[in-house]
Scaffold this motif. Structure first.
Motif, PDB file in Angstrom:
ATOM      1  N   ILE A 247     -15.885   9.994  -0.855  1.00 31.63           N
ATOM      2  CA  ILE A 247     -15.634   9.277   0.395  1.00 31.63           C
ATOM      3  C   ILE A 247     -15.867  10.190   1.592  1.00 31.63           C
ATOM      4  O   ILE A 247     -16.500   9.793   2.587  1.00 31.63           O
ATOM      5  CB  ILE A 247     -14.215   8.697   0.390  1.00 31.63           C
ATOM      6  N   LEU A 304     -14.497   0.304   7.118  1.00 29.55           N
ATOM      7  CA  LEU A 304     -14.245  -0.500   5.924  1.00 29.55           C
ATOM      8  C   LEU A 304     -14.068   0.376   4.692  1.00 29.55           C
ATOM      9  O   LEU A 304     -13.218   0.091   3.829  1.00 29.55           O
ATOM     10  CB  LEU A 304     -15.403  -1.479   5.705  1.00 29.55           C
ATOM     11  N   LEU A 305     -14.845   1.447   4.618  1.00 33.06           N
ATOM     12  CA  LEU A 305     -14.727   2.361   3.481  1.00 33.06           C
ATOM     13  C   LEU A 305     -13.333   2.965   3.407  1.00 33.06           C
ATOM     14  O   LEU A 305     -12.730   3.050   2.330  1.00 33.06           O
ATOM     15  CB  LEU A 305     -15.781   3.460   3.589  1.00 33.06           C
ATOM     16  N   LEU A 307     -10.536   1.678   4.799  1.00 31.44           N
ATOM     17  CA  LEU A 307      -9.550   0.634   4.535  1.00 31.44           C
ATOM     18  C   LEU A 307      -9.535   0.227   3.066  1.00 31.44           C
ATOM     19  O   LEU A 307      -8.477  -0.055   2.496  1.00 31.44           O
ATOM     20  CB  LEU A 307      -9.828  -0.585   5.413  1.00 31.44           C
ATOM     21  N   LEU A 308     -10.707   0.209   2.437  1.00 32.40           N
ATOM     22  CA  LEU A 308     -10.783  -0.202   1.047  1.00 32.40           C
ATOM     23  C   LEU A 308     -10.272   0.872   0.089  1.00 32.40           C
ATOM     24  O   LEU A 308      -9.691   0.567  -0.957  1.00 32.40           O
ATOM     25  CB  LEU A 308     -12.226  -0.569   0.680  1.00 32.40           C
ATOM     26  N   PHE A 309     -10.472   2.144   0.471  1.00 29.89           N
ATOM     27  CA  PHE A 309     -10.148   3.238  -0.450  1.00 29.89           C
ATOM     28  C   PHE A 309      -9.093   4.182   0.115  1.00 29.89           C
ATOM     29  O   PHE A 309      -9.022   5.332  -0.295  1.00 29.89           O
ATOM     30  CB  PHE A 309     -11.416   4.040  -0.783  1.00 29.89           C
ATOM     31  N   GLN A 310      -8.269   3.694   1.047  1.00 27.34           N
ATOM     32  CA  GLN A 310      -7.275   4.582   1.627  1.00 27.34           C
ATOM     33  C   GLN A 310      -6.246   5.039   0.595  1.00 27.34           C
ATOM     34  O   GLN A 310      -5.758   6.172   0.663  1.00 27.34           O
ATOM     35  CB  GLN A 310      -6.584   3.885   2.797  1.00 27.34           C
ATOM     36  N   ARG A 311      -5.946   4.192  -0.366  1.00 31.53           N
ATOM     37  CA  ARG A 311      -4.983   4.601  -1.383  1.00 31.53           C
ATOM     38  C   ARG A 311      -5.545   5.749  -2.226  1.00 31.53           C
ATOM     39  O   ARG A 311      -4.829   6.695  -2.549  1.00 31.53           O
ATOM     40  CB  ARG A 311      -4.636   3.416  -2.281  1.00 31.53           C
ATOM     41  N   GLN A 312      -6.831   5.641  -2.601  1.00 33.79           N
ATOM     42  CA  GLN A 312      -7.452   6.712  -3.378  1.00 33.79           C
ATOM     43  C   GLN A 312      -7.541   8.001  -2.572  1.00 33.79           C
ATOM     44  O   GLN A 312      -7.370   9.099  -3.116  1.00 33.79           O
ATOM     45  CB  GLN A 312      -8.850   6.294  -3.842  1.00 33.79           C
TER      46      GLN A 312
END
Length: 324
Positions: A247, A304-305, A307-312
């Protein structure tokens, strides 16, 4: 059957049980690392609860302030050029011009530059994962001679501003030593100098150091060599750290401007940021509201990247630290 030797050779019961226990231990450590910093019991105290909400309100205010320029950009993409420079500024467009985005996409030819940037990001991810993961594995598990010296040199490169080696780096790609090949106006000239990233190597090495040595020893009892150990054990266990590196690499490649500006002068191979810079010049004749709309569209993918992968991202950062 064993993962590392011939199909007819069975792994020992002891090594299989040891690997299972170690995998389970690492999963338990992962779950523990995702616990909250403040326990519910602590929040029941009036002082702790007051401090908690005070910090929360301050963070919320700082978030609103930091989002101000972003909101100005997104709302500016819906205004006319005259309304953008109007004093006092309007909080929301008087007449929202949604067609600005369509016109900007067509006039600026953003499809080509989006495609170029996506391909550059894909190439950067492949190269950096390949180089960073293998280098980190060698430093962490293979224990080469002079490992501490090599790691210290990596840390030293992080202290040098990228602008300091911009000129020698450009001279090198203009005429590669020994083979006399120029990488100017090619994506190789953008990707190859950034293939070895010291920060990513140190991040992955730190994560690899946290993988128990007993797990590697159990795999070697099954006949695994160093390469099989890397592909079958280290890489599957390192997905959180690899996700963070991926990311960060995509976002860094997407917003990279100065180096692609120097290397890519051909408009057919330029990245999105470089194309937007050329379109912003006065001689380009592009209406300013179209330019702002182009900036908005360029900002959407990395947002968007995240927001979609903030947990990872948060999980990988929690599991990864720079150790000596």
């Amino acid at each position: 059957m064993s993962l590392f030797v011939k199909d007819t050779q069975e792994p020992t019961v002891r090594s299989r049980s040891l690997r299972h226990n170690l995998f389970r231990r690492m999963q338990d450590n992962t779950d523990a690392s995702e616990r909250t910093l403040i326990s519910p019991l602590t929040l029941q105290r009036p002082v702790s609860r007051t401090l908690y909400w005070l910090v929360f309100i301050l963070l919320a205010l700082f978030t609103v302030v930091s989002l101000g320029p972003v909101y100005w950009m997104f709302s500016g993409g819906l205004k006319t050029s005259s309304e953008i420079f109007q004093t006092p500024p309007t909080f929301w467009p008087v007449h929202a011009q949604w067609s600005n985005y369509v016109q900007a996409w067509q006039v600026m030819g953003l499809l080509l530059y989006f495609t170029n940037t996506l391909l550059l990001a894909l190439g950067a991810v492949i190269l950096q994962i390949l180089v960073s993961a293998t280098a980190a594995y060698a430093l962490s598990k293979l224990q080469p001679a002079g490992k501490d010296v090599i790691q210290f040199c990596f840390f030293c490169t992080l202290m040098v501003p990228p602008v300091a080696y911009l000129v020698p780096q450009f001279v090198n790609i203009s005429n590669l030593p020994f083979i006399n090949v120029s990488l100017v106006n090619s994506w190789s000239g953008v990707l190859l100098p950034e293939a070895a990233n010291a920060f990513n190597i140190l991040i992955l090495k730190s994560f690899f150091d946290g993988i128990p040595a007993e797990l590697s020893e159990a795999a070697r009892l099954d006949g695994a060599n160093s390469w099989q150990l890397f592909l079958r054990i280290i890489i599957p266990l390192s997905r959180p750290a690899l996700a963070v590196v991926t990311i960060f690499t995509v976002v860094a490649t997407w917003k990279d401007f100065l180096w692609p500006l120097l290397v890519l002068s051909d408009s057919n191979v330029q990245s999105l940021m470089v194309a937007l810079y050329h379109e912003s010049q006065p001689n380009a004749g592009l209406p300013f509201n179209y330019f702002i709309a182009g900036l908005v569209m360029a900002s959407v993918p990395p947002i968007l990247l995240f927001l979609l992968f903030q947990r990872q991202i948060i999980r990988g950062i929690n599991l990864t630290g720079l150790k000596g």
